[in-house]
Design a protein around this motif. Structure first.
Motif, PDB file in Angstrom:
ATOM      1  N   GLY A   1       0.811  -1.218   0.000  1.00  0.00           N
ATOM      2  CA  GLY A   1       0.000   0.000   0.000  1.00  0.00           C
ATOM      3  C   GLY A   1       0.841   1.262   0.000  1.00  0.00           C
ATOM      4  N   TYR A   2       1.887   1.286   0.815  1.00  0.00           N
ATOM      5  CA  TYR A   2       2.767   2.457   0.837  1.00  0.00           C
ATOM      6  C   TYR A   2       3.465   2.636  -0.504  1.00  0.00           C
ATOM      7  CZ  TYR A   2       2.324   3.034   5.906  1.00  0.00           C
ATOM      8  OH  TYR A   2       1.844   3.256   7.160  1.00  0.00           O
ATOM      9  N   ILE A   3       3.955   1.544  -1.055  1.00  0.00           N
ATOM     10  CA  ILE A   3       4.645   1.623  -2.340  1.00  0.00           C
ATOM     11  C   ILE A   3       3.654   2.027  -3.435  1.00  0.00           C
ATOM     12  CG2 ILE A   3       5.893   0.280  -4.085  1.00  0.00           C
ATOM     13  CD1 ILE A   3       7.259  -1.162  -1.681  1.00  0.00           C
TER      14      ILE A   3
ATOM     15  N   LYS B   1      17.677  -6.990  -7.332  1.00  0.00           N
ATOM     16  CA  LYS B   1      17.214  -6.391  -6.075  1.00  0.00           C
ATOM     17  C   LYS B   1      15.728  -6.660  -5.826  1.00  0.00           C
ATOM     18  CE  LYS B   1      21.217  -4.438  -5.341  1.00  0.00           C
ATOM     19  NZ  LYS B   1      22.158  -5.032  -4.425  1.00  0.00           N
ATOM     20  N   VAL B   2      14.966  -7.056  -6.861  1.00  0.00           N
ATOM     21  CA  VAL B   2      13.540  -7.298  -6.720  1.00  0.00           C
ATOM     22  C   VAL B   2      13.243  -8.698  -6.184  1.00  0.00           C
ATOM     23  CG1 VAL B   2      12.991  -8.252  -8.998  1.00  0.00           C
ATOM     24  CG2 VAL B   2      11.335  -6.780  -7.840  1.00  0.00           C
ATOM     25  N   LEU B   3      14.184  -9.608  -6.284  1.00  0.00           N
ATOM     26  CA  LEU B   3      13.928 -10.994  -5.886  1.00  0.00           C
ATOM     27  C   LEU B   3      13.483 -11.082  -4.432  1.00  0.00           C
ATOM     28  CD1 LEU B   3      16.930 -12.743  -7.663  1.00  0.00           C
ATOM     29  CD2 LEU B   3      14.537 -12.647  -8.414  1.00  0.00           C
TER      30      LEU B   3
ATOM     31  N   MET C   1       7.618  -4.505  -4.219  1.00  0.00           N
ATOM     32  CA  MET C   1       8.198  -3.596  -5.209  1.00  0.00           C
ATOM     33  C   MET C   1       7.437  -3.638  -6.534  1.00  0.00           C
ATOM     34  SD  MET C   1      12.213  -4.203  -4.247  1.00  0.00           S
ATOM     35  CE  MET C   1      12.914  -3.223  -5.574  1.00  0.00           C
ATOM     36  N   CYS C   2       6.707  -4.732  -6.779  1.00  0.00           N
ATOM     37  CA  CYS C   2       5.914  -4.848  -8.005  1.00  0.00           C
ATOM     38  C   CYS C   2       4.746  -3.871  -8.018  1.00  0.00           C
ATOM     39  CB  CYS C   2       5.403  -6.271  -8.179  1.00  0.00           C
ATOM     40  SG  CYS C   2       6.730  -7.491  -8.375  1.00  0.00           S
ATOM     41  N   MET C   3       4.426  -3.301  -6.861  1.00  0.00           N
ATOM     42  CA  MET C   3       3.369  -2.298  -6.808  1.00  0.00           C
ATOM     43  C   MET C   3       3.752  -1.051  -7.586  1.00  0.00           C
ATOM     44  SD  MET C   3       0.623  -3.345  -5.409  1.00  0.00           S
ATOM     45  CE  MET C   3       0.978  -4.850  -6.303  1.00  0.00           C
ATOM     46  N   MET C   4       5.040  -0.822  -7.772  1.00  0.00           N
ATOM     47  CA  MET C   4       5.449   0.307  -8.622  1.00  0.00           C
ATOM     48  C   MET C   4       4.927   0.083 -10.038  1.00  0.00           C
ATOM     49  SD  MET C   4       6.944   2.712  -7.008  1.00  0.00           S
ATOM     50  CE  MET C   4       7.664   3.628  -8.346  1.00  0.00           C
ATOM     51  N   THR C   5       5.142  -1.114 -10.567  1.00  0.00           N
ATOM     52  CA  THR C   5       4.660  -1.425 -11.914  1.00  0.00           C
ATOM     53  C   THR C   5       3.140  -1.358 -11.956  1.00  0.00           C
ATOM     54  OG1 THR C   5       6.565  -2.775 -12.477  1.00  0.00           O
ATOM     55  CG2 THR C   5       4.528  -3.223 -13.692  1.00  0.00           C
ATOM     56  N   SER C   6       2.475  -2.012 -11.007  1.00  0.00           N
ATOM     57  CA  SER C   6       1.023  -2.022 -10.993  1.00  0.00           C
ATOM     58  C   SER C   6       0.465  -0.611 -10.970  1.00  0.00           C
ATOM     59  CB  SER C   6       0.519  -2.803  -9.776  1.00  0.00           C
ATOM     60  OG  SER C   6      -0.895  -2.786  -9.726  1.00  0.00           O
ATOM     61  N   ASN C   7       0.990   0.233 -10.091  1.00  0.00           N
ATOM     62  CA  ASN C   7       0.429   1.572  -9.945  1.00  0.00           C
ATOM     63  C   ASN C   7       0.791   2.507 -11.081  1.00  0.00           C
ATOM     64  OD1 ASN C   7      -1.100   2.253  -7.266  1.00  0.00           O
ATOM     65  ND2 ASN C   7       0.265   0.535  -6.919  1.00  0.00           N
ATOM     66  N   VAL C   8       1.992   2.420 -11.583  1.00  0.00           N
ATOM     67  CA  VAL C   8       2.354   3.262 -12.732  1.00  0.00           C
ATOM     68  C   VAL C   8       1.501   2.856 -13.933  1.00  0.00           C
ATOM     69  CG1 VAL C   8       4.191   3.832 -14.365  1.00  0.00           C
ATOM     70  CG2 VAL C   8       4.675   3.822 -11.916  1.00  0.00           C
TER      71      VAL C   8
ATOM     72  N   THR D   1       5.621 -12.714 -11.840  1.00  0.00           N
ATOM     73  CA  THR D   1       6.595 -11.657 -11.552  1.00  0.00           C
ATOM     74  C   THR D   1       7.960 -12.256 -11.269  1.00  0.00           C
ATOM     75  OG1 THR D   1       6.254 -11.562  -9.149  1.00  0.00           O
ATOM     76  CG2 THR D   1       4.789 -10.189 -10.512  1.00  0.00           C
ATOM     77  N   ILE D   2       8.963 -11.535 -11.662  1.00  0.00           N
ATOM     78  CA  ILE D   2      10.349 -11.929 -11.369  1.00  0.00           C
ATOM     79  C   ILE D   2      10.554 -11.922  -9.862  1.00  0.00           C
ATOM     80  CG2 ILE D   2      12.758 -11.202 -11.606  1.00  0.00           C
ATOM     81  CD1 ILE D   2      11.933 -10.163 -14.466  1.00  0.00           C
ATOM     82  N   ALA D   3       9.910 -11.002  -9.156  1.00  0.00           N
ATOM     83  CA  ALA D   3      10.036 -10.911  -7.700  1.00  0.00           C
ATOM     84  C   ALA D   3       9.621 -12.203  -7.016  1.00  0.00           C
ATOM     85  CB  ALA D   3       9.212  -9.746  -7.160  1.00  0.00           C
ATOM     86  N   ARG D   4       8.595 -12.874  -7.565  1.00  0.00           N
ATOM     87  CA  ARG D   4       8.115 -14.143  -7.005  1.00  0.00           C
ATOM     88  C   ARG D   4       8.965 -15.330  -7.424  1.00  0.00           C
ATOM     89  NH1 ARG D   4       2.564 -13.618  -9.359  1.00  0.00           N
ATOM     90  NH2 ARG D   4       1.870 -11.757  -8.310  1.00  0.00           N
TER      91      ARG D   4
END
Length: 179
Positions: free
Chosen positions: A35-37, A103-105, A110-117, A136-139
């Motif tokens: 939510g913050y991101i 750094k996303v792993l 951090m994927c919220m940046m993509t979602s929100n943009v 997602t690469i993060a997952r």
């Protein structure tokens, strides 16, 4: 000093964002951290959308131009997004490289940046968006698969919804090319 270390502005900023996400996740949990991101992502999305509108000299982007802008903005920050499929109800994007790199792993917030943009740009121009992060690469997935639903109720109910300004005129038809 001539120390051979892998540190430059890019590495520093990616590390900073990762550690901010790590701290948020540890202190407030994944949902609140996301939510913050998301708040940051919305502000960044507004700024980036304004840049594209000004550069193209238009008041609104068409769905095709939204897809092009999403791919272009990620390319500019070292992502490797591409359109897999697009129709009147959705834009499906794939990605082979995250701008946050390694750094996303393990930091899904951090994927919220993509979602929100993506959601902010699509909704501001088209009136509505629901962003679904299928892979997602993060997952730990090999790449990302992001679906931007353009109409309420289309596709599965997963994802985060974004709403445009109801006072804006509807988006131009898909075949209208910005001046």
């Amino acid at each position: 000093m001539d120390a051979q270390i892998d540190l430059d502005r890019d590495v520093f900023l990616r590390t900073l964002v990762r550690e901010l996400a790590t701290s948020l996740e540890a202190v407030v949990g994944m949902e609140e951290a996301s939510g913050y991101i998301s708040l940051v992502g919305q502000a960044v999305g507004n700024q980036i959308d304004d840049m594209y509108l000004e550069a193209l000299g238009v008041d609104r982007l068409t769905a095709e131009h939204v897809a092009e802008a999403l791919v272009d903005l990620k390319r500019r920050i070292n992502g490797d997004f591409h359109v897999i499929e697009q129709d009147d109800t959705k834009i499906v994007l794939g990605n082979r490289a995250c701008p946050f790199a390694e750094k996303v792993l393990g930091r899904e917030s951090m994927c919220m940046m993509t979602s929100n943009v993506f959601g902010t740009i699509a909704a501001r121009n088209l009136g509505y968006a629901r962003v679904e992060l299928r892979e997602t690469i993060a997952r730990g997935d090999a790449g990302c698969r992001v679906v931007v639903h353009l109409t309420p109720g289309s596709g599965p109910a997963d994802g985060r919804e974004y709403f445009g300004d109801a006072d804006l005129p509807s988006a131009p038809p898909a075949d209208v090319v910005p001046a």
